[in-house]
Scaffold this motif. Structure first.
Motif, PDB file in Angstrom:
ATOM      1  N   GLY A 630      15.597  11.258  -3.507  1.00 38.32           N
ATOM      2  CA  GLY A 630      14.789  10.360  -4.328  1.00 38.32           C
ATOM      3  C   GLY A 630      13.846   9.520  -3.488  1.00 38.32           C
ATOM      4  N   MET A 631      14.338   9.074  -2.321  1.00 40.43           N
ATOM      5  CA  MET A 631      13.477   8.280  -1.445  1.00 40.43           C
ATOM      6  C   MET A 631      12.364   9.130  -0.840  1.00 40.43           C
ATOM      7  N   GLY A 632      12.678  10.407  -0.558  1.00 43.97           N
ATOM      8  CA  GLY A 632      11.632  11.300  -0.063  1.00 43.97           C
ATOM      9  C   GLY A 632      10.530  11.496  -1.086  1.00 43.97           C
ATOM     10  N   LEU A 633      10.903  11.660  -2.355  1.00 44.85           N
ATOM     11  CA  LEU A 633       9.903  11.793  -3.413  1.00 44.85           C
ATOM     12  C   LEU A 633       9.095  10.510  -3.568  1.00 44.85           C
ATOM     13  N   GLU A 634       9.750   9.367  -3.351  1.00 42.19           N
ATOM     14  CA  GLU A 634       9.031   8.094  -3.416  1.00 42.19           C
ATOM     15  C   GLU A 634       8.007   7.988  -2.292  1.00 42.19           C
ATOM     16  N   MET A 635       8.361   8.460  -1.104  1.00 43.70           N
ATOM     17  CA  MET A 635       7.406   8.462   0.006  1.00 43.70           C
ATOM     18  C   MET A 635       6.174   9.285  -0.340  1.00 43.70           C
ATOM     19  N   GLU A 685      19.481   8.858  12.863  1.00 40.56           N
ATOM     20  CA  GLU A 685      18.858   7.782  13.628  1.00 40.56           C
ATOM     21  C   GLU A 685      17.463   7.451  13.079  1.00 40.56           C
ATOM     22  N   ILE A 686      16.740   8.490  12.667  1.00 39.31           N
ATOM     23  CA  ILE A 686      15.409   8.265  12.109  1.00 39.31           C
ATOM     24  C   ILE A 686      15.505   7.536  10.775  1.00 39.31           C
ATOM     25  N   GLN A 687      16.551   7.845   9.987  1.00 40.09           N
ATOM     26  CA  GLN A 687      16.764   7.079   8.758  1.00 40.09           C
ATOM     27  C   GLN A 687      16.889   5.588   9.093  1.00 40.09           C
ATOM     28  N   GLY A 688      17.642   5.310  10.165  1.00 34.40           N
ATOM     29  CA  GLY A 688      17.827   3.912  10.571  1.00 34.40           C
ATOM     30  C   GLY A 688      16.532   3.256  10.993  1.00 34.40           C
ATOM     31  N   ILE A 689      15.689   4.001  11.702  1.00 36.29           N
ATOM     32  CA  ILE A 689      14.395   3.446  12.144  1.00 36.29           C
ATOM     33  C   ILE A 689      13.528   3.100  10.949  1.00 36.29           C
ATOM     34  N   ILE A 690      13.465   4.024   9.982  1.00 33.60           N
ATOM     35  CA  ILE A 690      12.634   3.793   8.794  1.00 33.60           C
ATOM     36  C   ILE A 690      13.205   2.652   7.956  1.00 33.60           C
ATOM     37  N   ALA A 691      14.541   2.579   7.867  1.00 33.99           N
ATOM     38  CA  ALA A 691      15.170   1.518   7.078  1.00 33.99           C
ATOM     39  C   ALA A 691      14.824   0.138   7.604  1.00 33.99           C
ATOM     40  N   GLU A 692      14.564   0.026   8.916  1.00 33.53           N
ATOM     41  CA  GLU A 692      14.240  -1.252   9.535  1.00 33.53           C
ATOM     42  C   GLU A 692      12.741  -1.475   9.654  1.00 33.53           C
ATOM     43  N   ALA A 693      11.949  -0.631   8.956  1.00 31.73           N
ATOM     44  CA  ALA A 693      10.492  -0.762   9.079  1.00 31.73           C
ATOM     45  C   ALA A 693       9.829  -0.886   7.714  1.00 31.73           C
ATOM     46  N   SER A 695       7.508  -2.704   6.917  1.00 22.88           N
ATOM     47  CA  SER A 695       6.062  -2.877   7.072  1.00 22.88           C
ATOM     48  C   SER A 695       5.328  -1.541   7.023  1.00 22.88           C
ATOM     49  N   ALA A 696       6.049  -0.436   7.231  1.00 19.73           N
ATOM     50  CA  ALA A 696       5.407   0.880   7.175  1.00 19.73           C
ATOM     51  C   ALA A 696       4.948   1.211   5.769  1.00 19.73           C
ATOM     52  N   GLY A 697       5.527   0.566   4.775  1.00 21.50           N
ATOM     53  CA  GLY A 697       5.087   0.764   3.404  1.00 21.50           C
ATOM     54  C   GLY A 697       5.456   2.107   2.814  1.00 21.50           C
ATOM     55  N   LEU A 698       6.411   2.783   3.412  1.00 16.72           N
ATOM     56  CA  LEU A 698       6.793   4.098   2.888  1.00 16.72           C
ATOM     57  C   LEU A 698       7.598   3.989   1.602  1.00 16.72           C
ATOM     58  N   PRO A 701      10.421  -2.373  -1.551  1.00 17.91           N
ATOM     59  CA  PRO A 701      11.401  -3.285  -0.928  1.00 17.91           C
ATOM     60  C   PRO A 701      12.837  -2.984  -1.357  1.00 17.91           C
ATOM     61  N   GLU A 702      13.026  -2.649  -2.636  1.00 21.58           N
ATOM     62  CA  GLU A 702      14.372  -2.344  -3.130  1.00 21.58           C
ATOM     63  C   GLU A 702      14.921  -1.084  -2.454  1.00 21.58           C
ATOM     64  N   SER A 703      14.055  -0.098  -2.267  1.00 20.16           N
ATOM     65  CA  SER A 703      14.502   1.143  -1.647  1.00 20.16           C
ATOM     66  C   SER A 703      14.830   0.948  -0.169  1.00 20.16           C
ATOM     67  N   TYR A 704      14.100   0.060   0.498  1.00 24.30           N
ATOM     68  CA  TYR A 704      14.422  -0.219   1.903  1.00 24.30           C
ATOM     69  C   TYR A 704      15.817  -0.817   2.029  1.00 24.30           C
TER      70      TYR A 704
END
Length: 756
Positions: A630-635, A685-693, A695-698, A701-704
């Motif tokens: 679901g998060m991939g589709l949101e991106m 690990e990449i999930q973790g990087i994106i979760a902490e970013a 500001s990337a706007g991917l 806010p709720e999904s982060y």
């Protein structure tokens, strides 16, 4: 030497000369007569088949008919047992897949053929068109029927009536052995349902249905795992019970010898193996199987009366309830699916979907009924329609039959000269001419004429066909054909059913090829470049890669410009395939490591954190795909990119050799477990990087926030899996290789250095 001479020899050697030969003869005949009477009396009292030889009552009706039937039943039992084992270890037995596909089509057809002959308003078939209210009422009527029968049963017990399911402890143990094959794969019909390759629009329905499966697996809690609970029950009297995924479970010493339950268990594994092709049938199967059953309620009452723990059955009375349990969830899934098809494809497609749901429901009901006779399934499978199956057995059968007749013609020259039988207006000698049989045009003409020559051949009915009867004991051609040749002949005759069409296709209203649609996963795998794993040039040296990934402020902050989405997205979606197939056999998850994988997959799908009390229908009401997909589709949506309908379309748009390699490796989860876990760790690990970013706007806010929670949960469950890996040197090597491979790939689509 005739009997008289033998008799004289006996008298010469055994009778003293002082005794009159006449008296001796009388005594000997009397003794022989008495012995024969005793032998016949013993024969009539002994079980059939225990004697080495039993003279036939008639030249044309072999006395061996019943032993042959018993042998046929034994062969059917062994057939299902073999499939049971291979389908739980399918990556080591790929040859079983086409057989399983044919098998489930055959069983669906047999069930539907029988039920459509009934004139009953109690069958789901009576609901010609789909209606939610009508379906709800139908299911309520079924439950009322069961509870009414149970009330009558309780009244009889209170009046002093005996137990009706089991008589005593020994009988209870026998009954539990009888049902064991089915209970040891509890939930298996849903085992393959969670696939990243199914259309994205169906994922909410899939998730709600798969929740039933995870609850069958205790949501990853071993103490609540249904198979584990039943195994513990069996171990009370079978302490050396093997795992249901091993070949030892088939051993005769266990006395698991009910064809009915081996058939039912294997059918679950068969339909699950083709979850993308039989998605609506699985929904219907699930809806019936999760309903309240009388024998479950009786077992809950009677087992404690004979000193056995009834909790497995008590659990299914409660968890399958029609208000918030599996029965209610299963109905909701059916309603959601039909409505989704209606929205996407229209009324005609929705009606077909409903018919297919009915087919799955009938299959489950039929498998649980008594008196099923499908002892010829082994022969039927090779006679199914060629254009409806992945393999083409019919043409192969024609070829084999021609080869048999050509081989026999050499030995039969001149033997049929006096035979008056005509096949298609020609004599047998004409048809079986060696010169004629070499002609490729002659062969199909011969088979066509033979197929139309009653009573020699009754299309679809080998047992009725005289040709087969004449090849068996008592027939004029007994011994002329080997057992294998006769079996091939039977298969060929059974393949001659009118239209060569399975009843299933007629019932659901599908054309012959629709149900054999290309599977998205197969399409993807066919494009996969083989050997990618070896081409990386990685060594088998164990590197210190078993660190526990965790959120860290030392990771760089990302922005949208730091990520290459066309490279990220294929891996983001494909990572969900890595461990999804590991859990398809419920018995493989009835251990600590298997439970950890179940919880990890639940986190990927966005299920709530596990609790000692299940969420049931409350969670399924959310309806949102709030997991990794679901998060991939949101991106994709937030990046204003076109939304793909499924993974196959996504990979067509954004090709990725590594994503396809992940799918290929995940198709063999047992052989590649270490590699798959290593790849998963790197992508996590990449999930973790994106979760902490944020500001990337991917993501929103709720999904982060949600991704941060899912990331931590996956890390925790991954650590449990790695504890298991650390005890096996080969798995450690594989883990290291998989991790290094994925790190090499992720470096391509993250434009900044994300290494610690």
């Amino acid at each position: 030497m005739d009997f008289k001479l033998n008799y004289e020899i006996v008298l010469t050697f055994l009778v003293p000369s002082s005794i009159s030969r006449t008296i001796a003869s009388l005594l000997l005949f009397t003794a022989v007569f008495c012995l024969r009477r005793i032998w016949k009396a013993q024969e009539s009292q002994s079980p059939r088949g225990t004697h080495l030889y039993s003279p036939p009552k008639s030249r044309f009706i072999p006395s061996a008919a019943k032993p042959i039937a018993k042998d046929s039943g034994f062969q059917e039992l062994e057939f299902y047992k073999s499939l049971f084992f291979k389908l739980q270890n399918v990556e080591y037995h790929p040859e079983v897949s086409p057989i399983a596909r044919q098998g489930i089509l055959f069983l669906l057809s047999e069930a539907l053929r029988e039920y459509t002959k009934r004139e009953s308003h109690s069958s789901i078939i009576s609901m010609v068109t789909f209606n939610k209210e009508d379906l709800s009422q139908f299911l309520q009527n079924h439950q009322k029927s069961v509870t009414d029968k149970y009330a009558k049963y309780i009244a009889e017990r209170h009046a002093g009536g005996p137990r009706q399911l089991v008589r005593d402890r020994q009988d209870a143990e026998s009954w539990l052995r009888k049902i064991a094959p089915l209970k040891l794969v509890d939930g298996a019909w849903l085992g393959h349902l969670n696939k990243i390759t199914i259309p994205f629009a169906l994922r909410p329905v899939m998730k709600k249905t798969w929740q039933v499966f995870t609850e069958e697996l205790g949501d990853g809690n071993l103490l609540q795992h249904h198979v584990h609970i039943f195994e513990n029950l069996l171990r009370v009297f079978e302490p050396e019970l093997p795992s249901p995924t091993t070949e030892e479970i088939l051993h005769p010493r266990l006395n698991f010898n009910s064809i009915k339950y081996w058939r039912a268990a294997t059918a679950q594994l068969m339909i699950s193996a083709f979850s993308e092709d039989f998605f609506p049938e699985i929904l219907g199967f699930n809806m019936h199987f999760e309903m309240l059953q009388l024998d479950t309620m009786q077992a809950a009452k009677e087992l404690p009366e004979v000193g056995l723990d009834p909790y497995y059955f008590i659990l299914h009375i409660s968890i399958d309830n029609s208000h918030s349990g599996h029965a209610a969830m299963s109905m909701e899934c059916v309603v959601d699916y039909v409505q989704k098809v209606l929205e996407m494809e229209g009324e005609k497609a929705a009606h077909t979907a409903w018919r297919r749901i009915q087919a799955g429901y009938i299959l489950s009901e039929w498998l649980g009924s008594e008196g099923i006779h499908t002892a010829d399934i082994r022969h039927k499978l090779d006679s199914l329609p060629c254009d409806q199956l992945e393999s083409s057995p019919c043409n192969q059968l024609d070829t084999r039959i021609c080869e048999i007749f050509r081989a026999k013609a050499q030995a039969a020259q001149g033997i049929h000269t006096a035979c008056k039988a005509k096949i298609g207006g020609r004599s047998l000698d004409d048809w079986l001419s060696l010169t004629s049989l070499q002609d490729e045009n002659w062969q199909p003409n011969f088979l066509q004429a033979l197929a139309a020559s009653k009573p020699w051949v009754y299309p679809g009915e080998s047992k009725k066909s005289r040709l087969v009867k004449e090849c068996c004991w008592g027939g004029k051609m007994f011994g002329a054909f080997t057992r294998e040749e006769v079996s091939t002949l039977q298969q060929w005759i059974d393949s001659l059913e009118p239209r060569r069409n399975l009843f299933y296709f007629d019932f659901v209203g599908l054309s012959k090829e629709i149900n054999c649609r290309d599977c998205s996963r197969l399409n993807i795998l066919s494009r996969t470049a083989p050997g990618l794993l070896k081409s990386t040039g990685l060594t088998d040296e164990i590197t210190p890669l078993l660190h526990h990934p965790q959120l860290s402020s030392t990771w760089p902050k990302l922005s949208a410009s730091d990520l290459d989405l066309p490279l990220l997205l294929p891996l983001w979606f494909s990572q969900c395939s890595l461990l999804e197939s590991f859990v398809y056999a419920p018995g493989r998850t009835s251990g600590l490591m298997g439970c950890a994988v179940v919880r990890l997959l639940r986190a990927q799908l966005g299920f709530e954190i596990e609790h000692t009390v299940i969420t049931g229908i409350d969670e399924s009401h959310t309806g949102n795909d709030n997991g990794i997909v679901g998060m991939g589709l949101e991106m994709i949506k937030r990046a204003s990119l076109p939304i793909p309908t499924d993974l196959s379309m996504l990979l067509d748009r954004w090709p990725s050799d590594f994503a396809e390699e992940m799918l290929r490796l995940s198709s063999k989860p047992l052989q590649n477990f270490g590699v798959l876990l290593g790849i998963f760790a790197a992508l996590l690990e990449i999930q973790g990087i994106i979760a902490e970013a944020p500001s990337a706007g991917l993501l929103s806010p709720e999904s982060y926030v949600l991704l941060q929670v899912l990331f931590r949960r996956q890390c925790h469950y991954l650590q449990e899996c790695k504890q298991y890996v650390s005890t096996d040197e080969r798995l450690l090597v594989d883990y290291s290789r998989g991790y290094a491979m994925a790190k090499t790939e992720t470096a391509k689509w993250v434009k900044v250095n994300v290494q610690k």
